[in-house]
Design a protein around this motif. Structure first.
Motif, short mmCIF file in Angstrom:
data_model
loop_
_atom_site.label_atom_id
_atom_site.label_comp_id
_atom_site.label_asym_id
_atom_site.label_seq_id
_atom_site.Cartn_x
_atom_site.Cartn_y
_atom_site.Cartn_z
N ILE A 52 0.86 -1.19 0.00
CA ILE A 52 0.00 0.00 0.00
C ILE A 52 0.89 1.23 0.00
O ILE A 52 1.77 1.38 0.85
CB ILE A 52 -0.95 0.01 1.21
CG1 ILE A 52 -1.87 -1.21 1.15
CG2 ILE A 52 -1.77 1.29 1.25
CD1 ILE A 52 -2.84 -1.31 2.31
N ASP A 53 0.67 2.11 -0.97
CA ASP A 53 1.53 3.27 -1.17
C ASP A 53 1.60 4.13 0.09
O ASP A 53 0.58 4.48 0.68
CB ASP A 53 1.01 4.11 -2.34
CG ASP A 53 1.99 5.16 -2.77
OD1 ASP A 53 2.05 6.23 -2.12
OD2 ASP A 53 2.73 4.92 -3.75
N GLU A 54 2.81 4.47 0.47
CA GLU A 54 3.02 5.25 1.70
C GLU A 54 2.41 6.64 1.60
O GLU A 54 1.97 7.21 2.60
CB GLU A 54 4.52 5.34 1.98
CG GLU A 54 5.00 5.35 3.40
CD GLU A 54 4.22 4.58 4.42
OE1 GLU A 54 3.94 5.16 5.48
OE2 GLU A 54 3.89 3.40 4.19
N PHE A 55 2.34 7.18 0.39
CA PHE A 55 1.70 8.49 0.20
C PHE A 55 0.23 8.42 0.58
O PHE A 55 -0.31 9.32 1.24
CB PHE A 55 1.84 8.96 -1.24
CG PHE A 55 1.12 10.25 -1.54
CD1 PHE A 55 1.70 11.47 -1.24
CD2 PHE A 55 -0.15 10.24 -2.10
CE1 PHE A 55 1.02 12.66 -1.49
CE2 PHE A 55 -0.83 11.43 -2.36
CZ PHE A 55 -0.24 12.64 -2.05
N LEU A 56 -0.45 7.34 0.18
CA LEU A 56 -1.87 7.18 0.52
C LEU A 56 -2.04 7.01 2.02
O LEU A 56 -2.96 7.59 2.62
CB LEU A 56 -2.45 5.97 -0.22
CG LEU A 56 -3.91 5.62 0.10
CD1 LEU A 56 -4.84 6.77 -0.27
CD2 LEU A 56 -4.32 4.34 -0.62
N TYR A 77 -8.26 3.69 0.52
CA TYR A 77 -7.42 3.09 1.55
C TYR A 77 -8.09 1.85 2.15
O TYR A 77 -7.47 0.79 2.30
CB TYR A 77 -7.15 4.14 2.63
CG TYR A 77 -6.50 3.61 3.89
CD1 TYR A 77 -5.14 3.37 3.96
CD2 TYR A 77 -7.27 3.40 5.04
CE1 TYR A 77 -4.55 2.91 5.13
CE2 TYR A 77 -6.69 2.94 6.21
CZ TYR A 77 -5.33 2.69 6.25
OH TYR A 77 -4.75 2.24 7.40
#
Length: 288
Positions: free
Chosen positions: A55-59, A148
Motif C-alpha cells: 500500500i503506497d506510503e503516500f496514501l 485506503y
C-alpha cells in the motif's frame, strides 16, 4: 507456544503477496517462509509488524493528514456526522463518550463499518442497517479513505489466506462459511495527549484507549477485530502497547512503512491450537 516477548517481530510479507493468488501458492518457498513467520508470531505474541504490504506510503500518510484536518474542525462541524443509534452507530464520536471495560477513554473518533442492507445479517444485523456517514470537509476525505479501506481489506484477506495455510488448511479456509464476506470496521482515532481535550488544560487519564482485545472480522484501524486488525500509527508518537504473558506492557513504536497487526477474539475462538491474542491499549504522554 506463547512467550513473554519484549518486542514485536517485523515480517516482510512481500514474497507472500507476490504468489498468494497462484493456484499452487501453498507450495511456493517464498509463501511458505512468510507463512512460517506469521504462524510463529501468532502463536508466540499475537502481534507483529508487517512491511512490504504494497500500500503506497503516500496514501497511508494522506489518510492521516486528512483525518487530522477533520479533527481540527470546530466541534459543531464534526457533530454534523455524529454517531447515534439513528445513524446505525456510524460517524463521529466526541471526547468523553467512549468506554472500554467501563472506563472512560480519552479520544475522539470516526467509525465506519460494512454497510448493511435490511435482512443482510438477519435479526442480529438490524441495529447496523444503514450507510456510513462522511464529512464534507475535507472535501476529498471520502474518496481517499474509501480507496485506503479497499486496499486494506484486500491486504487483510491475503494475510488471512497465509494464516490458513499456517494452520494446515487450504488458503481459502476462512473464505467459505467462516469469513468469506467479513464484517469490517474502521475506527479513525485522535488522542489529545496532554492538550486541552474538552476545554481542560490537563487530562485525568493517560490512557487514550483502555486494555482490550478485538472482536470484528477485519479492523482497519487508523490507529480496531475478531480475525485481524491492521493498525496505522502516526510516525512520530509511541503510544500503542501490548501486554505479554508476564503482565508487562510492551511498547509497539511506529515504524515507517509498516502496519501493526494483531489477531482477535473470533480467530482465537475458532482456532484453539495455540494461537494467541493479547490485550492492547493506547498510553500517551504527549499530544498528537
Amino acid at each position: 507456544m506463547a512467550i513473554a516477548f519484549k518486542s514485536l517481530p517485523i515480517i516482510d510479507i512481500s514474497p507472500m503477496l507476490a504468489k498468494i493468488d497462484d493456484p499452487n501458492a501453498e507450495e511456493d518457498s517464498g509463501v511458505c517462509e512468510v507463512v512460517k513467520q506469521l504462524d510463529q508470531a501468532c502463536r508466540e505474541a499475537g502481534f507483529f509488524y508487517i512491511k512490504g504490504h504494497g500500500i503506497d506510503e503516500f496514501l497511508v500518510e494522506e489518510v492521516r493528514n486528512l483525518s487530522r484536518k477533520f479533527f481540527d474542525l470546530p466541534l459543531e462541524e464534526k457533530l454534523k456526522i455524529e454517531l447515534t443509534p439513528k445513524a446505525a452507530y456510524r460517524g463521529y464520536q466526541p471526547f468523553g463518550v467512549n468506554l472500554t471495560n467501563g472506563e472512560l477513554d480519552t479520544h475522539e473518533a470516526i467509525d465506519y463499518y460494512t454497510e448493511v442492507n435490511e435482512g443482510m445479517f438477519g435479526a442480529l444485523g438490524k441495529t447496523m442497517v444503514g450507510c456510513n456517514q462522511w464529512p464534507l470537509d475535507p472535501p476529498n476525505y471520502k474518496q481517499v479513505v474509501e480507496e485506503y479501506m479497499n486496499l486494506c481489506k484486500n491486504l487483510s484477506r491475503k494475510i488471512m489466506q497465509a494464516l490458513a495455510i499456517g494452520l494446515g488448511g487450504s488458503k481459502d479456509l476462512f473464505e467459505r462459511n467462516v469469513a468469506g464476506d467479513p464484517f469490517w470496521a474502521v475506527r479513525v482515532m485522535h488522542y489529545p495527549g496532554v492538550s486541552s481535550a474538552n476545554g481542560h488544560d490537563t487530562q485525568e487519564s493517560d490512557i487514550g484507549c483502555g486494555a482490550h482485545t478485538d472482536y470484528v472480522a477485519y479492523t482497519l484501524a487508523v490507529y480496531p477485530s475478531g480475525l485481524l486488525t491492521l493498525v496505522n500509527q502516526d510516525d512520530d508518537v509511541t503510544a500503542l502497547q501490548v501486554r505479554n504473558l508476564s503482565g508487562e506492557w510492551i511498547s509497539a513504536p511506529p515504524i515507517p512503512g509498516t502496519f501493526v497487526c494483531n489477531i482477535g477474539d473470533m480467530l482465537k475462538f475458532a482456532i484453539t491450537a495455540g494461537i494467541n491474542q493479547r490485550l492492547v491499549r493506547v498510553h500517551y504522554a504527549s499530544s498528537y
